[in-house]
Write a protein that holds these residues in place. Structure first.
Motif, PDB file in Angstrom:
ATOM      1  N   LEU A  26       3.727   5.763  12.616  1.00 27.79           N
ATOM      2  CA  LEU A  26       4.735   6.338  12.025  1.00 27.79           C
ATOM      3  C   LEU A  26       5.666   5.435  11.442  1.00 27.79           C
ATOM      4  O   LEU A  26       6.303   5.423  10.486  1.00 27.79           O
ATOM      5  CB  LEU A  26       5.398   7.570  12.895  1.00 27.79           C
ATOM      6  N   SER A  27       6.165   4.631  12.478  1.00 28.66           N
ATOM      7  CA  SER A  27       6.997   3.649  12.075  1.00 28.66           C
ATOM      8  C   SER A  27       6.627   2.811  10.799  1.00 28.66           C
ATOM      9  O   SER A  27       7.573   2.557   9.781  1.00 28.66           O
ATOM     10  CB  SER A  27       7.330   2.690  13.183  1.00 28.66           C
ATOM     11  N   VAL A  28       5.582   2.146  10.865  1.00 32.63           N
ATOM     12  CA  VAL A  28       4.997   1.461   9.780  1.00 32.63           C
ATOM     13  C   VAL A  28       4.907   2.334   8.284  1.00 32.63           C
ATOM     14  O   VAL A  28       5.196   1.759   7.154  1.00 32.63           O
ATOM     15  CB  VAL A  28       3.892   0.862  10.061  1.00 32.63           C
ATOM     16  N   SER A  29       4.324   3.525   8.792  1.00 34.28           N
ATOM     17  CA  SER A  29       4.230   4.342   7.304  1.00 34.28           C
ATOM     18  C   SER A  29       5.596   4.772   6.822  1.00 34.28           C
ATOM     19  O   SER A  29       5.708   4.524   5.602  1.00 34.28           O
ATOM     20  CB  SER A  29       3.467   5.623   7.790  1.00 34.28           C
ATOM     21  N   LEU A  30       6.689   4.950   7.718  1.00 32.90           N
ATOM     22  CA  LEU A  30       7.999   5.245   7.088  1.00 32.90           C
ATOM     23  C   LEU A  30       8.474   3.686   6.352  1.00 32.90           C
ATOM     24  O   LEU A  30       9.055   4.117   5.354  1.00 32.90           O
ATOM     25  CB  LEU A  30       8.646   5.921   8.134  1.00 32.90           C
ATOM     26  N   LEU A  31       8.262   2.896   6.888  1.00 28.66           N
ATOM     27  CA  LEU A  31       8.861   1.619   6.551  1.00 28.66           C
ATOM     28  C   LEU A  31       8.420   1.280   5.143  1.00 28.66           C
ATOM     29  O   LEU A  31       8.939   0.982   4.241  1.00 28.66           O
ATOM     30  CB  LEU A  31       8.981   0.521   7.554  1.00 28.66           C
ATOM     31  N   VAL A  32       6.966   1.576   5.077  1.00 33.95           N
ATOM     32  CA  VAL A  32       6.506   0.787   3.804  1.00 33.95           C
ATOM     33  C   VAL A  32       6.733   2.028   2.741  1.00 33.95           C
ATOM     34  O   VAL A  32       6.927   1.685   1.586  1.00 33.95           O
ATOM     35  CB  VAL A  32       4.736   0.828   4.008  1.00 33.95           C
ATOM     36  N   GLY A  33       6.708   3.297   3.052  1.00 39.16           N
ATOM     37  CA  GLY A  33       7.103   4.524   2.038  1.00 39.16           C
ATOM     38  C   GLY A  33       8.377   4.340   1.889  1.00 39.16           C
ATOM     39  O   GLY A  33       8.589   4.455   0.425  1.00 39.16           O
ATOM     40  N   MET A  34       9.521   4.071   2.400  1.00 38.63           N
ATOM     41  CA  MET A  34      10.840   3.791   2.003  1.00 38.63           C
ATOM     42  C   MET A  34      11.035   2.516   1.375  1.00 38.63           C
ATOM     43  O   MET A  34      11.770   2.466   0.341  1.00 38.63           O
ATOM     44  CB  MET A  34      11.788   3.523   3.356  1.00 38.63           C
ATOM     45  N   ALA A  35      10.318   1.263   1.537  1.00 36.18           N
ATOM     46  CA  ALA A  35      10.374   0.213   0.688  1.00 36.18           C
ATOM     47  C   ALA A  35       9.665   0.460  -0.708  1.00 36.18           C
ATOM     48  O   ALA A  35      10.214  -0.108  -1.741  1.00 36.18           O
ATOM     49  CB  ALA A  35       9.511  -0.988   1.540  1.00 36.18           C
ATOM     50  N   LEU A  36       8.641   1.146  -0.749  1.00 40.52           N
ATOM     51  CA  LEU A  36       8.133   1.695  -2.000  1.00 40.52           C
ATOM     52  C   LEU A  36       9.003   2.419  -2.822  1.00 40.52           C
ATOM     53  O   LEU A  36       9.261   2.085  -4.033  1.00 40.52           O
ATOM     54  CB  LEU A  36       6.641   2.259  -1.988  1.00 40.52           C
ATOM     55  N   ILE A  37       9.732   3.356  -2.312  1.00 37.25           N
ATOM     56  CA  ILE A  37      10.678   4.184  -2.860  1.00 37.25           C
ATOM     57  C   ILE A  37      11.934   3.205  -3.316  1.00 37.25           C
ATOM     58  O   ILE A  37      12.467   3.474  -4.444  1.00 37.25           O
ATOM     59  CB  ILE A  37      11.205   5.273  -1.843  1.00 37.25           C
ATOM     60  N   LEU A  38      12.503   2.592  -2.600  1.00 35.04           N
ATOM     61  CA  LEU A  38      13.639   1.548  -3.051  1.00 35.04           C
ATOM     62  C   LEU A  38      13.384   0.651  -3.985  1.00 35.04           C
ATOM     63  O   LEU A  38      14.007   0.465  -4.836  1.00 35.04           O
ATOM     64  CB  LEU A  38      14.104   0.828  -1.896  1.00 35.04           C
ATOM     65  N   THR A  39      12.047   0.232  -3.856  1.00 37.74           N
ATOM     66  CA  THR A  39      11.700  -0.830  -5.358  1.00 37.74           C
ATOM     67  C   THR A  39      11.414  -0.078  -6.286  1.00 37.74           C
ATOM     68  O   THR A  39      11.724  -0.842  -7.480  1.00 37.74           O
ATOM     69  CB  THR A  39      10.427  -1.670  -4.744  1.00 37.74           C
ATOM     70  N   SER A  40      10.985   1.085  -6.323  1.00 42.34           N
ATOM     71  CA  SER A  40      10.789   1.999  -7.541  1.00 42.34           C
ATOM     72  C   SER A  40      12.261   2.205  -8.122  1.00 42.34           C
ATOM     73  O   SER A  40      12.335   2.324  -9.372  1.00 42.34           O
ATOM     74  CB  SER A  40      10.041   3.148  -7.448  1.00 42.34           C
TER      75      SER A  40
END
Length: 53
Positions: A26-40
Motif C-alpha cells: 500500500l505504501s509503495v503503491s500510494l507513493l508511486v501513484g502520488m508521484a505520477l500525479i504530481l509530475t503530470s
C-alpha cells in the motif's frame, strides 16, 4: 506493479509477515501513484503560454 513486486520480495526474500508486506504494498503503491500525479500536474503547469496581443 511496483508495489506488488516490493511486497512479494519483502515477504519471500526478507521474511516479512503478510500484514507487513501488505502495508509495504500500500505504501509503495500510494507513493508511486502520488508521484505520477504530481509530475503530470507539474508538466501541465508549464504547457501554458501567454500570448501577447
Amino acid at each position: 506493479m511496483i508495489g506488488l513486486v516490493c511486497a512479494v520480495v519483502g515477504w519471500l526474500g526478507f521474511d516479512m509477515s503478510v500484514l507487513s508486506a501488505f502495508g509495504l504494498y500500500l505504501s509503495v503503491s500510494l507513493l508511486v501513484g502520488m508521484a505520477l500525479i504530481l509530475t503530470s500536474l507539474h508538466a501541465l503547469d508549464h504547457d501554458c503560454t501567454e500570448v501577447d496581443a
